[in-house]
Design an enzyme around this catalytic site. Structure first.
Site, PDB file in Angstrom:
ATOM      1  N   ARG A 173       0.819  -1.222   0.000  1.00  0.00           N
ATOM      2  CA  ARG A 173       0.000   0.000   0.000  1.00  0.00           C
ATOM      3  C   ARG A 173       0.850   1.268   0.000  1.00  0.00           C
ATOM      4  NH1 ARG A 173      -4.193  -2.415   4.386  1.00  0.00           N
ATOM      5  NH2 ARG A 173      -2.238  -2.850   5.407  1.00  0.00           N
TER       6      ARG A 173
ATOM      7  N   LYS B  58       2.468 -18.106   7.747  1.00  0.00           N
ATOM      8  CA  LYS B  58       1.805 -18.315   9.020  1.00  0.00           C
ATOM      9  C   LYS B  58       1.548 -16.969   9.690  1.00  0.00           C
ATOM     10  CE  LYS B  58       4.111 -19.259  12.910  1.00  0.00           C
ATOM     11  NZ  LYS B  58       4.836 -18.180  13.612  1.00  0.00           N
TER      12      LYS B  58
ATOM     13  N   GLU C 120      14.344 -19.739  22.593  1.00  0.00           N
ATOM     14  CA  GLU C 120      14.813 -18.498  21.971  1.00  0.00           C
ATOM     15  C   GLU C 120      15.346 -17.558  23.035  1.00  0.00           C
ATOM     16  OE1 GLU C 120      12.569 -16.992  18.417  1.00  0.00           O
ATOM     17  OE2 GLU C 120      10.936 -17.744  19.656  1.00  0.00           O
TER      18      GLU C 120
ATOM     19  N   ASP D 216       1.991 -19.436  18.374  1.00  0.00           N
ATOM     20  CA  ASP D 216       3.139 -18.954  17.604  1.00  0.00           C
ATOM     21  C   ASP D 216       4.123 -20.072  17.275  1.00  0.00           C
ATOM     22  OD1 ASP D 216       4.701 -16.822  16.438  1.00  0.00           O
ATOM     23  OD2 ASP D 216       6.047 -16.955  18.157  1.00  0.00           O
TER      24      ASP D 216
ATOM     25  N   HIS E 186       5.633 -25.119  14.307  1.00  0.00           N
ATOM     26  CA  HIS E 186       6.992 -25.654  14.329  1.00  0.00           C
ATOM     27  C   HIS E 186       7.140 -26.900  15.206  1.00  0.00           C
ATOM     28  CE1 HIS E 186       7.484 -21.896  12.400  1.00  0.00           C
ATOM     29  NE2 HIS E 186       7.751 -21.160  13.459  1.00  0.00           N
TER      30      HIS E 186
ATOM     31  N   LYS F 233      19.561 -19.572  22.473  1.00  0.00           N
ATOM     32  CA  LYS F 233      18.772 -19.980  21.310  1.00  0.00           C
ATOM     33  C   LYS F 233      19.231 -21.377  20.950  1.00  0.00           C
ATOM     34  CE  LYS F 233      17.415 -18.898  16.599  1.00  0.00           C
ATOM     35  NZ  LYS F 233      15.971 -18.994  16.802  1.00  0.00           N
TER      36      LYS F 233
END
Ligand code: BG6
Length: 512
Positions: free
Chosen positions: A62, A170, A238, A257, A262, A357
């Site tokens: 946009r 997703k 994470e 999430d 996953h 992580k």
């Protein structure tokens, strides 16, 4: 790179089959994903010589922007995030010249008519723009609008000579009902064979290697069942917190999430039966069978089978609702009701703002059935563990017992290790998006999620979310930034006489 590292250039020549001439049309082109992942991946593919000469990219968004502004913006993204930088590959100019920008309001039919015209023009100029891969990288609320407009403008229509495909980012839905509705809306316009629902974990080399590891070797599969395996742990930890995504994350939380996609994908690949062939149907059929066999956690069982928690400073993050109960960490225990896995617990955990992580799958084997070595009463030898290190330090290690040199029969655990970097060299692992976009251009949907798979995953997640929102949930736990989750998560697994494994991170547990 070690002396015996494999030369990948020969392997690449062997697999370098070109996709058809085509155009990739990215909706949401001014967004972060386009800048950080999609464009850098497309550029790396171009540098690797994996894209056809007649190839173009149309960014749709946009924002008011000239073509040059758009090219400049993606160049910055490529410099910052691409595996292959423009300085390492002299293709930037030829790549950029076939990148176009189309400003559009997503609900405006006129915008799709002019997109059609632009594609016809590009087809004349560059060639190949009849084959189109649409990429939805906008906020999900716009997916139905764009799909509908593509249909109305005739852009979804394919023929013998021309293909039209769509990649959908997703989150695919917010729960089972919305995912089912979105599937219907998409199927009103595209056949399932044209639809590529992305889960970038499936694009990771190490995740695909799970298939090779299990089904390209004869020695592991005979052990891969309830007779030899005590339990399985899947960890996706994470270090980062919320970042600037409060608007999305605070309404999603860790279950939507990370688990719905996953973690359940990793579970499916770990637990599935060997597919007869490596193709989209066989592979996805087997994954679907696993999801069907998972025993759903009922709302009234959440206190027994799940832990949910929030990192302590989450409520101070900009944009989250005051007093929000959104979990940023969860651990769950699942059972798979089939012959292979009956009574083998699968512990899944994931969270933000954790100590490191690390994504790993740890398979813990059973103790030896009879111990002939003298040990103090009540002691056992540690069981064998196989750790699949998906990221970082990609590779795997097998922990087993060995004799400590010298008198007596003392033993110690040691590791047998494989590291990608050592055997294949540095920086050889392509970004997940490179692999997935290329597969979609080739028309290979094996590493994309099918409609029934998405719905099954939601049907496992929905009752947990319902339980957490209702009277059966225990209170939300909290954890310190940089811990491995709340203390409750340790209690959760210890209640079963087990511990969380850190086979790839090796830096042990600390909870807050
Ligand atoms: C995304 C989630 O799907 O995966 C993010 O929306 C998460 O919240 C990310 O940070 C993790 O991906 P990776 O590849 O960094 O493990």
């Amino acid at each position: 790179m070690s002396d015996n590292a494999v030369d990948l250039s020969a392997v690449k020549d062997e697999i370098r089959q070109m996709p058809d001439p085509c155009a990739v049309i990215i909706f949401g082109a001014s967004g972060d994903l386009t800048r950080r992942k999609l464009m850098p991946s497309l550029f790396s593919l171009s540098c690797e010589g994996l894209l056809p000469d007649q190839f173009s990219i149309v960014g749709v968004a946009r924002s008011k922007m000239s073509e040059d502004d758009f090219r400049e913006k993606i160049k910055e993204g490529v410099e910052a995030h691409s595996r292959i930088k423009s300085s390492q590959c002299n293709k930037w100019d030829s790549f950029a010249k076939n990148v176009f920008y189309h400003r559009a309001n997503y609900d405006d039919p006129q915008a799709y008519k002019s997109l059609n015209k632009l594609l016809a023009k590009i087809d004349k100029q560059v060639g190949g723009a009849c084959n189109c891969l649409f990429y939805l990288s906008t906020p999900p609320s716009l997916y139905p609008v764009i799909v509908d407009q593509l249909g109305r403008a005739g852009l979804a229509k394919q023929s013998e000579e021309v293909w039209r495909r769509i990649i959908i980012e997703k989150p695919f839905g917010h729960d089972l009902a919305s995912a089912t509705e979105l599937n219907h809306q998409v199927h009103d316009v595209f056949n399932e064979s044209q639809v590529y629902r992305i889960d970038h974990y499936l694009g990771k080399e190490t995740v695909q290697n799970l298939l090779v590891f299990r089904f390209g070797n004869a020695i592991f599969e005979p052990l891969w069942n309830r007779n030899y395996i005590d339990h399985v742990q899947i960890t996706v930890a994470e270090e980062v917190g919320l970042g600037s995504r409060a608007g999305y994350y605070d309404t999603a939380g860790v279950m939507r999430d990370m688990f719905q996609n996953h973690l359940l994908q990793l579970l499916s690949l770990t637990a599935m039966e060997p597919p007869a062939e490596f193709n989209a149907t066989s592979l996805r059929d087997e994954k679907v069978k696993v999801l069907k066999a998972v025993q759903p956690i009922k709302p009234e069982e959440v206190a027994q089978y799940t832990v949910r928690a929030q990192y302590r400073t989450y409520r101070d993050e900009e944009g989250v609702a005051s007093g929000t109960e959104t979990p940023t960490f969860a651990a769950i225990k699942l059972f798979i009701n089939n012959w292979r896995w009956r009574n083998v617990p699968f512990y899944l955990r994931s969270g933000k703002a954790l100590a490191a992580k690390v994504t790993e799958i740890s398979i813990q084997f059973r103790h030896v059935p009879h111990l002939m070595f003298p040990l103090p009463p009540g002691e056992q030898l540690p069981p064998n563990a196989l750790n699949l290190c998906l990221q970082p330090n990609e590779g795997m290690n097998l922990r087993f017992e060995t004799k400590v040199p010298g008198a007596g029969m003392r033993t110690r655990s040691v590791d047998m290790e494989f590291l990608y970097e050592q055997d294949f060299g540095e920086n050889v692992l392509p970004d997940a998006y490179e692999r997935l976009i290329l597969d979609a251009l080739h028309g290979d949907a094996a590493l994309f999620t099918r409609s029934d798979e998405i719905e099954l995953a939601w049907s496992l997640v929905d009752p947990i979310l319902e339980g957490w929102a209702g009277k059966y949930a225990s209170t939300l736990a909290f954890y310190e930034l940089g811990a491995w989750g709340p203390g409750k998560s340790e209690e959760f697994i210890r209640a079963d006489g087990r511990e969380w494994l850190y086979g790839c991170s090796q830096n042990g547990a600390s909870t807050g």
